[in-house]
Write a protein that holds these residues in place. Structure first.
Motif, PDB file in Angstrom:
ATOM      1  N   ILE A 845       4.456   9.070  -0.496  1.00  0.00           N
ATOM      2  CA  ILE A 845       3.042   9.168  -0.574  1.00  0.00           C
ATOM      3  C   ILE A 845       2.679  10.125  -1.353  1.00  0.00           C
ATOM      4  O   ILE A 845       2.205  10.211  -2.502  1.00  0.00           O
ATOM      5  CB  ILE A 845       2.316   8.988   0.501  1.00  0.00           C
ATOM      6  CG1 ILE A 845       2.570   7.592   1.051  1.00  0.00           C
ATOM      7  CG2 ILE A 845       0.793   9.167   0.328  1.00  0.00           C
ATOM      8  CD1 ILE A 845       1.693   6.561   0.293  1.00  0.00           C
ATOM      9  N   PRO A 846       2.957  11.684  -0.956  1.00  0.00           N
ATOM     10  CA  PRO A 846       2.454  12.585  -1.911  1.00  0.00           C
ATOM     11  C   PRO A 846       2.705  12.689  -3.229  1.00  0.00           C
ATOM     12  O   PRO A 846       1.918  12.831  -4.248  1.00  0.00           O
ATOM     13  CB  PRO A 846       3.069  13.765  -1.334  1.00  0.00           C
ATOM     14  CG  PRO A 846       3.187  13.615   0.267  1.00  0.00           C
ATOM     15  CD  PRO A 846       3.785  12.010  -0.034  1.00  0.00           C
ATOM     16  N   ALA A 847       3.975  12.213  -3.715  1.00  0.00           N
ATOM     17  CA  ALA A 847       4.445  12.319  -5.196  1.00  0.00           C
ATOM     18  C   ALA A 847       3.772  11.119  -5.806  1.00  0.00           C
ATOM     19  O   ALA A 847       3.281  11.065  -6.913  1.00  0.00           O
ATOM     20  CB  ALA A 847       6.008  12.037  -5.161  1.00  0.00           C
ATOM     21  N   TRP A 848       3.589  10.071  -4.907  1.00  0.00           N
ATOM     22  CA  TRP A 848       2.767   8.703  -5.762  1.00  0.00           C
ATOM     23  C   TRP A 848       1.592   9.189  -6.194  1.00  0.00           C
ATOM     24  O   TRP A 848       0.890   8.794  -7.043  1.00  0.00           O
ATOM     25  CB  TRP A 848       2.676   7.387  -4.961  1.00  0.00           C
ATOM     26  CG  TRP A 848       2.188   6.381  -5.449  1.00  0.00           C
ATOM     27  CD1 TRP A 848       2.802   5.658  -6.314  1.00  0.00           C
ATOM     28  CD2 TRP A 848       0.816   6.307  -5.500  1.00  0.00           C
ATOM     29  NE1 TRP A 848       1.864   4.533  -6.824  1.00  0.00           N
ATOM     30  CE2 TRP A 848       0.579   4.951  -6.032  1.00  0.00           C
ATOM     31  CE3 TRP A 848      -0.394   6.636  -4.625  1.00  0.00           C
ATOM     32  CZ2 TRP A 848      -0.690   4.370  -6.329  1.00  0.00           C
ATOM     33  CZ3 TRP A 848      -1.564   6.141  -4.666  1.00  0.00           C
ATOM     34  CH2 TRP A 848      -1.743   4.772  -5.676  1.00  0.00           C
ATOM     35  N   LEU A 849       0.912  10.025  -5.195  1.00  0.00           N
ATOM     36  CA  LEU A 849      -0.581  10.499  -5.406  1.00  0.00           C
ATOM     37  C   LEU A 849      -0.624  11.218  -6.528  1.00  0.00           C
ATOM     38  O   LEU A 849      -1.376  11.276  -7.405  1.00  0.00           O
ATOM     39  CB  LEU A 849      -1.246  11.274  -4.254  1.00  0.00           C
ATOM     40  CG  LEU A 849      -1.315  10.182  -2.782  1.00  0.00           C
ATOM     41  CD1 LEU A 849      -1.679  11.229  -1.699  1.00  0.00           C
ATOM     42  CD2 LEU A 849      -2.609   9.330  -3.149  1.00  0.00           C
ATOM     43  N   ASP A 850       0.231  12.087  -6.829  1.00  0.00           N
ATOM     44  CA  ASP A 850       0.407  13.092  -7.855  1.00  0.00           C
ATOM     45  C   ASP A 850       0.395  12.439  -9.123  1.00  0.00           C
ATOM     46  O   ASP A 850      -0.369  12.537 -10.240  1.00  0.00           O
ATOM     47  CB  ASP A 850       1.289  14.195  -7.692  1.00  0.00           C
ATOM     48  CG  ASP A 850       1.023  15.204  -6.600  1.00  0.00           C
ATOM     49  OD1 ASP A 850       2.024  15.852  -5.952  1.00  0.00           O
ATOM     50  OD2 ASP A 850       0.082  15.119  -6.292  1.00  0.00           O
ATOM     51  N   ALA A 851       1.244  11.406  -9.278  1.00  0.00           N
ATOM     52  CA  ALA A 851       1.592  10.527 -10.426  1.00  0.00           C
ATOM     53  C   ALA A 851       0.461   9.763 -10.642  1.00  0.00           C
ATOM     54  O   ALA A 851      -0.076   9.523 -11.795  1.00  0.00           O
ATOM     55  CB  ALA A 851       2.868   9.665 -10.303  1.00  0.00           C
ATOM     56  N   TRP A 852      -0.168   9.044  -9.481  1.00  0.00           N
ATOM     57  CA  TRP A 852      -1.357   8.133  -9.930  1.00  0.00           C
ATOM     58  C   TRP A 852      -2.713   9.035 -10.631  1.00  0.00           C
ATOM     59  O   TRP A 852      -3.351   8.594 -11.472  1.00  0.00           O
ATOM     60  CB  TRP A 852      -1.812   7.629  -8.285  1.00  0.00           C
ATOM     61  CG  TRP A 852      -3.174   6.749  -8.592  1.00  0.00           C
ATOM     62  CD1 TRP A 852      -4.604   7.190  -8.143  1.00  0.00           C
ATOM     63  CD2 TRP A 852      -3.413   5.473  -8.911  1.00  0.00           C
ATOM     64  NE1 TRP A 852      -5.399   6.225  -8.324  1.00  0.00           N
ATOM     65  CE2 TRP A 852      -4.826   5.191  -8.892  1.00  0.00           C
ATOM     66  CE3 TRP A 852      -2.631   4.473  -9.565  1.00  0.00           C
ATOM     67  CZ2 TRP A 852      -5.434   3.831  -9.357  1.00  0.00           C
ATOM     68  CZ3 TRP A 852      -3.045   3.205  -9.839  1.00  0.00           C
ATOM     69  CH2 TRP A 852      -4.216   2.951  -9.622  1.00  0.00           C
ATOM     70  N   GLN A 853      -2.807   9.913  -9.780  1.00  0.00           N
ATOM     71  CA  GLN A 853      -4.010  10.757 -10.274  1.00  0.00           C
ATOM     72  C   GLN A 853      -3.771  11.490 -11.597  1.00  0.00           C
ATOM     73  O   GLN A 853      -4.701  11.544 -12.587  1.00  0.00           O
ATOM     74  CB  GLN A 853      -4.338  12.234  -9.192  1.00  0.00           C
ATOM     75  CG  GLN A 853      -4.494  11.593  -7.957  1.00  0.00           C
ATOM     76  CD  GLN A 853      -4.596  12.807  -7.087  1.00  0.00           C
ATOM     77  OE1 GLN A 853      -4.065  13.975  -7.367  1.00  0.00           O
ATOM     78  NE2 GLN A 853      -5.047  12.620  -5.841  1.00  0.00           N
ATOM     79  N   THR A 854      -2.512  11.299 -12.227  1.00  0.00           N
ATOM     80  CA  THR A 854      -2.281  11.838 -13.292  1.00  0.00           C
ATOM     81  C   THR A 854      -2.451  10.731 -14.399  1.00  0.00           C
ATOM     82  O   THR A 854      -3.009  10.876 -15.557  1.00  0.00           O
ATOM     83  CB  THR A 854      -0.819  12.117 -13.889  1.00  0.00           C
ATOM     84  OG1 THR A 854      -0.613  13.377 -12.865  1.00  0.00           O
ATOM     85  CG2 THR A 854      -0.652  12.559 -15.012  1.00  0.00           C
TER      86      THR A 854
END
Length: 872
Positions: A845-854
């Motif tokens: 989840i944390p990595a996906w959140l970073d990618a999504w916000q980008t």
């Protein structure tokens, strides 16, 4: 009436020394204000015109002075001085004064005070005639001067006959005698004022008479009044003259006269005798008023009243609050209440329920919104018998738009509906047993199959054939055979549940559809009851007969075929039951039977999986498509099977429904989700999580206690960050208990969403009674909405309901950019689905959140492939 005779009459009418004998009744037809005062300056008489000027009723003046009536002090003084002067001198007097009317307007009045003398020449009373000279005075004033406040004489101050302005109105008019003043009044009246002698010859004819009858004064003076009488009313003139000779008056006599052009005219006539100085009757005065419009209005009212009274449709009139003001005979007949019982009652008095095509409450709501309502209602008469009617209601509004009343039309269609029901029954039910026929069975089976798939429940189709029926029919005849079929069918129906279907499809063959089958043991018990109902002896006509039944059974969706094929499979299994010895049942597929038998083994394996920690949670993000913000994630259980790999919940959750293991697993899911939220907080990530809760788990009496304990074990996790998702059909049996449970959870900060909204049949019940903050649109509708207009309509409807009930709405099943764009157009900002992210392990989840916000600049970035993920 000859106006010239009036002034002398005022002076000499009374000669007996008693009270005033003036007859001023005609004055009620005048526009000028006429009054009579005694020597104490109290009113003896006032005409109706005083009400227009003062706003007070004429009766309030009698016996009271101007001071007692609250007249301004200056006016009281002026009137007292003028009246005193006339009483003392016996001479007429003219005065002017300004007066403020009830509407705030300032009026210039000129009044002639005329004494009434008795036989000794003493003043008995004073008669006054006041005329409004406001319009005339405006024309006489110099430019720049205005009457009233700020422009001339102060309003409300008395003026003497001597003018304060350059132009003296009295001087412009010249001195007038009372008779001349009355003559001007007569000539300016809109009513016809006529005098005639005792032979009916016209002696005076005013302008009002010219306008009303079309004859000029030159044409009528000296002519007989009979010129105005229709042929069939000429005797009225002799009758009227006879009354006049007796000294009697005729008041407001309604009759018909003829105009010069030959047209008929409805008039109201008042006639008084004219006397000379010796009190001899010398003629008559007549005032005629045109009442043609009134007669036309009365005729229209009578027509309306006849329509209201004799219409075959029920008609009701209600006030703005829905209270019945009036009803006609047809309305009373349809509803069974008398008119007296209905008047004053609320409109709901004849409403049986809201089960009809149009409920009374829905109609009332439509009236508030549009002012009109039309549809079919189901009502209940006073005697409790139901009726069907077509109802049309319209709001009657005032000029301001405010609802004044409602008019309702009620057409009784009870016989029509009864005939329709009879025809529908004939088309869908077996004539002999009154059971559903093959046509209705097919429809019910398809509906049951759709519900089975939607709610993940099994259903059973039973094909039943009676053993030995042919022998009974051949031995005892068709009448006995028919009675046997009727008796057996009634017995079978008595052992079935209300939701099940029993149909006769021909001869001695029946088909049963048993819904919501959860366990094979439950199904076995029900089938045994059916077998017993068929095999019990039947007595008829002194004969005792006994048959049995062979039943074939197939289960759906385990037997994943269409409705017709299901019945064929059950038929095949029934044949096998007959071959195996009759009076028994047979499952279509041994593998399906084995599935039920091995359910216990599967439960043991699931319990072991829980103890070994083989269950894991995956999380699917939920985002705001418009802003790009991640608003939370849904926790989804998976079974990490050692041999079969990662299994979806559909492969194992149905096995533990309504089982204690299901409660343990549900509690594990909440605890694991809270523990993961604690871990994310350590990583600086505060993410709200929603957890699915089964109906059975949520309805446990200790659910709130268990939830509170789990929250207490994770004090850093706010209860507001936890959302519980409940299936729409979770609380159908007891909505009130579910609502109370939800409110208890709210006290811990926990919120709720209704999952798979739109798949049940009680959505509005949920919205009204359940305090859920969010509605989740079922993914089946979202996935199909781009191609299926009905699915799109459902999505639009749910979004509209959410807005109307002030709920959040989130869409599941968003698989493409096109889905996201369409949802945004419809006003749904929150979404989840494979097009955004597939469920993933918590550590991803944390990595996906970073990618999504980008990537998410707005709600999502443009993509080339319409089926690609929104965030990729």
């Amino acid at each position: 009436m000859n106006p010239g005779d009036l002034a002398p009459r005022i002076r000499i009418d009374a000669a007996d020394g008693q009270g005033s004998r003036l007859d001023l009744g005609f004055a009620d037809f005048m526009q000028d204000v006429v009054a009579q005062f005694d020597d104490q300056h109290r009113h003896l008489y006032v005409n109706k015109a005083v009400e227009r000027i003062t706003g007070l009723g004429a009766g309030q003046f009698i016996g009271r002075s101007n001071a007692e009536l609250g007249m301004p002090t200056a006016l009281v003084t002026q009137w007292q001085d003028s009246l005193t002067a006339v009483f003392e001198s016996g001479k007429p007097k003219t005065i002017q004064f300004t007066y403020i009317s009830p509407d705030g307007g300032t009026h210039l009045m000129q009044t002639q005070l005329t004494p009434e003398l008795d036989g000794r020449g003493q003043v008995r009373s004073v008669v006054t005639v006041a005329r409004d000279l406001t319009e005339m005075s405006l024309g006489l004033r110099p430019a720049g001067r205005r009457a009233g406040p700020g422009g001339g004489d102060p309003a409300g101050q008395a003026q003497s006959a001597a003018p304060r302005d350059k132009a003296d109105v009295a001087a412009q008019l010249g001195p007038q005698l009372a008779a001349e003043h009355f003559k001007a009044i007569v000539q300016s009246s809109d009513d016809a004022i006529i005098s005639k002698d005792l032979h009916g010859i016209v002696t005076s004819w005013n302008a009002g008479a010219e306008a009303m009858f079309g004859y000029t004064a030159e044409e009528m003076v000296g002519q007989s009044m009979l010129m105005l009488f229709p042929f069939d009313r000429k005797e009225e003139e002799r009758f009227i003259l006879d009354l006049i000779l007796l000294g009697e008056k005729v008041d407001h006599f309604e009759t018909v006269r003829v105009r010069k052009d030959g047209s008929a005219l409805h008039v109201s006539v008042s006639i008084s005798p004219i006397r000379d100085s010796q009190r001899r009757i010398i003629g008559a005065s007549k005032i005629a008023r045109d009442i043609s419009k009134n007669k036309l209005a009365e005729a229209r009212l009578r027509l309306t009243a006849n329509v209201f009274t004799h219409a075959s449709e029920g008609i009701a009139i209600a006030d703005a609050q829905g209270k019945l003001l009036d009803v006609n005979e047809a309305f009373a007949r349809i509803t069974g209440f008398s008119r007296q019982e209905l008047l004053g009652q609320d409109y709901r008095i004849f409403s049986a329920s809201n089960d009809g095509p149009l409920s009374i409450e829905a109609c009332w709501q439509a009236l508030q919104e549009t002012g009109h309502c039309q549809g079919e209602i189901s009502g209940q008469r006073r005697d409790g018998v139901g009726f069907a009617a077509l109802l049309t209601v319209s709001a009657i509004t005032e000029d301001s738009g405010q609802v004044q009343s409602y008019v309702a039309l009620l057409a009784d269609i009870t016989p029509l509906r009864a005939q329709t029901k009879r025809l529908e029954h004939v088309a869908h039910y077996d004539a002999m047993t009154d059971l559903p026929n093959r046509l209705l069975l097919s429809d019910r089976l398809r509906q049951a199959m759709a519900n089975s798939l939607r709610h993940e429940h099994s259903l059973a189709v039973l094909y039943l054939d009676l053993d030995g029926f042919k022998a009974v029919n051949d031995k005892h005849g068709h009448a006995v055979g028919d009675q046997l079929l009727i008796t057996v069918s009634q017995r079978m129906k008595s052992v079935l549940r209300e939701v099940d279907t029993l149909a006769r499809i021909g001869g001695d063959e029946f088909v049963l559809v048993l819904v919501d089958v959860h366990q094979m043991g439950e199904l076995n018990t029900l089938i045994e009851r059916i077998l017993k109902a068929c095999s019990d002896p039947v007595s008829f006509g002194g004969r005792v007969m006994q048959v049995s039944a062979s039943i074939g059974v197939t289960l759906f969706p385990q037997d994943d075929v269409d409705a017709d094929q299901l019945m064929r499979h059950a038929d095949r299994a029934m044949y096998e039951a007959k071959q195996a010895g009759k009076n028994r049942y047979q499952l279509f597929d041994a593998a399906q039977d084995a599935e039920f038998k091995h359910r216990g083994e599967e439960l043991q394996r699931l319990q072991l999986a829980l103890e070994r920690g083989e269950f894991v949670l995956h999380f699917q993000p939920k985002v705001n498509l418009r802003s790009g913000l991640v608003v939370g994630a849904e926790a989804l259980i998976r079974w990490n099977h050692p041999q079969q790999g990662l299994l979806a919940p559909a492969s194992f959750l149905p096995l533990i429904e309504h089982h204690a293991l299901g409660l343990r697993l549900g509690s594990w899911v909440i605890a694991s989700a809270l523990a993961q939220m604690d871990v994310w907080l350590d990583q600086g990530l505060a993410l709200a999580v929603s957890v699915n809760v089964s109906a059975w788990q949520f309805q446990q009496s200790d659910f709130v206690v268990q939830l509170t304990r789990l929250l207490a074990a994770h004090p850093r996790v706010s209860g507001a960050a936890l959302e519980l998702e409940i299936l729409e059909t979770s609380a159908l049996e007891n909505v009130q208990a579910t609502a109370e449970m939800m409110r208890a959870c709210h006290r811990s900060g926990v919120s709720f969403s209704i999952d798979d909204f739109g798949t049940g049949y009680s959505s509005l019940t949920y919205l009204k009674n359940l305090p859920a903050e969010t509605l989740k649109i079922d993914k089946s509708f979202v996935m199909d909405m781009l191609d299926d207009p009905e699915a799109l309509a459902i999505v639009q409807g749910i979004i509209g309901l959410a807005k109307a009930f002030k709920r959040e709405v989130i869409a599941e099943g968003v698989e493409s950019r096109a889905h996201g764009e369409r949802l945004l157009q419809l006003g749904c900002d929150l979404a989840q689905g494979y097009g955004i992210a597939r469920p993933m392990p918590a550590q991803q989840i944390p990595a996906w959140l970073d990618a999504w916000q980008t990537r998410a600049l707005q709600a999502f970035v443009p993509v080339a492939d319409d089926r690609a993920q929104l965030g990729s």
